[in-house]
Design a protein around this motif. Structure first.
Motif, PDB file in Angstrom:
ATOM      1  N   PHE A  69       0.860  -1.177   0.000  1.00 40.79           N
ATOM      2  CA  PHE A  69       0.000   0.000   0.000  1.00 40.79           C
ATOM      3  C   PHE A  69       0.899   1.230   0.000  1.00 40.79           C
ATOM      4  N   VAL A  70       0.754   2.085  -1.004  1.00 40.02           N
ATOM      5  CA  VAL A  70       1.573   3.287  -1.118  1.00 40.02           C
ATOM      6  C   VAL A  70       0.674   4.478  -0.837  1.00 40.02           C
ATOM      7  N   TYR A  71       1.066   5.288   0.163  1.00 40.13           N
ATOM      8  CA  TYR A  71       0.189   6.351   0.658  1.00 40.13           C
ATOM      9  C   TYR A  71       0.651   7.770   0.344  1.00 40.13           C
ATOM     10  N   GLY A  72       1.943   7.983   0.128  1.00 38.57           N
ATOM     11  CA  GLY A  72       2.384   9.360  -0.053  1.00 38.57           C
ATOM     12  C   GLY A  72       3.739   9.469  -0.710  1.00 38.57           C
ATOM     13  N   CYS A  73       4.040  10.692  -1.173  1.00 39.54           N
ATOM     14  CA  CYS A  73       5.356  10.965  -1.740  1.00 39.54           C
ATOM     15  C   CYS A  73       5.683  12.441  -1.549  1.00 39.54           C
ATOM     16  N   ALA A  74       6.973  12.759  -1.636  1.00 39.23           N
ATOM     17  CA  ALA A  74       7.428  14.143  -1.526  1.00 39.23           C
ATOM     18  C   ALA A  74       8.727  14.304  -2.304  1.00 39.23           C
ATOM     19  N   TYR A  83      10.777  10.846  -2.401  1.00 41.90           N
ATOM     20  CA  TYR A  83      10.545   9.927  -1.286  1.00 41.90           C
ATOM     21  C   TYR A  83       9.139   9.345  -1.422  1.00 41.90           C
ATOM     22  N   VAL A  84       9.032   8.028  -1.271  1.00 37.29           N
ATOM     23  CA  VAL A  84       7.761   7.318  -1.387  1.00 37.29           C
ATOM     24  C   VAL A  84       7.572   6.487  -0.123  1.00 37.29           C
ATOM     25  N   VAL A  85       6.356   6.524   0.455  1.00 37.84           N
ATOM     26  CA  VAL A  85       6.112   5.819   1.719  1.00 37.84           C
ATOM     27  C   VAL A  85       4.832   4.988   1.638  1.00 37.84           C
ATOM     28  N   GLY A  86       4.771   3.973   2.510  1.00 37.31           N
ATOM     29  CA  GLY A  86       3.578   3.136   2.564  1.00 37.31           C
ATOM     30  C   GLY A  86       3.730   2.021   3.571  1.00 37.31           C
ATOM     31  N   GLY A  87       3.072   0.914   3.290  1.00 36.61           N
ATOM     32  CA  GLY A  87       3.136  -0.258   4.151  1.00 36.61           C
ATOM     33  C   GLY A  87       3.235  -1.506   3.302  1.00 36.61           C
ATOM     34  N   THR A  88       3.970  -2.521   3.785  1.00 39.38           N
ATOM     35  CA  THR A  88       4.168  -3.747   3.031  1.00 39.38           C
ATOM     36  C   THR A  88       4.105  -4.975   3.929  1.00 39.38           C
ATOM     37  N   VAL A 166       4.613  11.823   4.066  1.00 41.62           N
ATOM     38  CA  VAL A 166       6.019  12.224   4.136  1.00 41.62           C
ATOM     39  C   VAL A 166       6.131  13.686   3.705  1.00 41.62           C
ATOM     40  N   ALA A 167       7.067  14.384   4.326  1.00 39.45           N
ATOM     41  CA  ALA A 167       7.362  15.771   3.950  1.00 39.45           C
ATOM     42  C   ALA A 167       8.867  15.980   4.030  1.00 39.45           C
ATOM     43  N   VAL A 176       8.167  11.761   8.563  1.00 37.48           N
ATOM     44  CA  VAL A 176       7.100  10.845   8.186  1.00 37.48           C
ATOM     45  C   VAL A 176       6.096  10.716   9.327  1.00 37.48           C
ATOM     46  N   THR A 177       4.855  10.409   8.967  1.00 38.10           N
ATOM     47  CA  THR A 177       3.812  10.107   9.940  1.00 38.10           C
ATOM     48  C   THR A 177       3.169   8.792   9.537  1.00 38.10           C
ATOM     49  N   GLY A 178       2.499   8.166  10.493  1.00 39.35           N
ATOM     50  CA  GLY A 178       1.850   6.900  10.180  1.00 39.35           C
ATOM     51  C   GLY A 178       1.121   6.355  11.380  1.00 39.35           C
ATOM     52  N   TYR A 179       0.987   5.042  11.423  1.00 32.75           N
ATOM     53  CA  TYR A 179       0.320   4.409  12.553  1.00 32.75           C
ATOM     54  C   TYR A 179       1.046   3.123  12.917  1.00 32.75           C
ATOM     55  N   SER A 180       0.816   2.687  14.146  1.00 34.09           N
ATOM     56  CA  SER A 180       1.419   1.452  14.633  1.00 34.09           C
ATOM     57  C   SER A 180       0.488   0.798  15.636  1.00 34.09           C
TER      58      SER A 180
END
Length: 194
Positions: A69-74, A83-88, A166-167, A176-180
């Motif tokens: 799942f790809v959620y953001g980029c900056a 920069y690309v961020v997400g979850g795998t 991501v910023a 970066v921000t996210g959840y855990s």
């Protein structure tokens, strides 16, 4: 959007036929092939670039053989890095060594270490059937001028984690921000719990 007016778009979906998008990728670019396991319909992440006239100039799926799942980029302020961020849920296979290669995606999440930088090389959430793995967040850094993968790492603990945004500030520092759902992390600050 970078300084030349190129726009970058990220997301995820069921990418069953990507042959037309692959034709848009410049020679030498990072281009990963889809990873749909037999009998399973899994999410693939993707990154694409549009030039200042909205022509598709680069496209690649990103991830591995499990859900991505790809959620953001900056884009950094100089315009050198994307920069690309997400979850795998894709593990890193210790029997393979593909550092920063798109070919890694057939076996593992494409991880590659940045010298003296943060690097988590194990997916902490191991999961259990029927779910093969719990997700960790990830950060990938692409060089914009060559569309190549420069650095990528997992970020997360023993349960489900993801990075959702991501910023990059004016000095090039990445946030970066996210959840855990992991109740605890390593007691050593800025280290990852293996």
């Amino acid at each position: 959007v970078d300084g030349n007016g190129n726009s970058f778009v990220v997301g995820h979906g069921f990418l069953l036929d990507i042959s037309s998008e692959q034709a848009a990728s410049p020679i030498g670019s990072y281009v990963q092939y889809q990873n749909v396991q037999t009998g399973l319909l899994l999410y693939n992440g993707y990154v694409l670039e549009l030039d200042d006239e909205a022509n598709l100039t680069w496209f690649t799926p990103i991830g591995g053989p499990e859900d991505e799942f790809v959620y953001g980029c900056a884009v950094d302020p100089i315009g050198q890095w994307l920069y690309v961020v997400g979850g795998t849920g894709t593990r890193n296979d210790p029997n393979q060594n593909f550092s920063c290669s798109a070919a890694a995606s057939q076996y593992e999440f494409p991880l590659c270490e940045f010298q003296s930088g943060y690097f988590q090389d194990n997916l902490n959430g191991q999961g259990a059937d029927p779910y093969p793995a719990l997700a960790d967040g990830f950060i990938m850094r692409f060089r914009i001028t060559t569309h190549t993968l420069d650095w990528s790492t997992y970020v997360g603990g023993g349960l489900d984690d993801a990075i959702t945004d991501v910023a990059v500030d004016s000095e090039g520092l990445v946030y970066v921000t996210g959840y855990s759902s992991t109740p605890f992390y390593n007691s050593t600050a800025c280290d990852w719990n293996s």
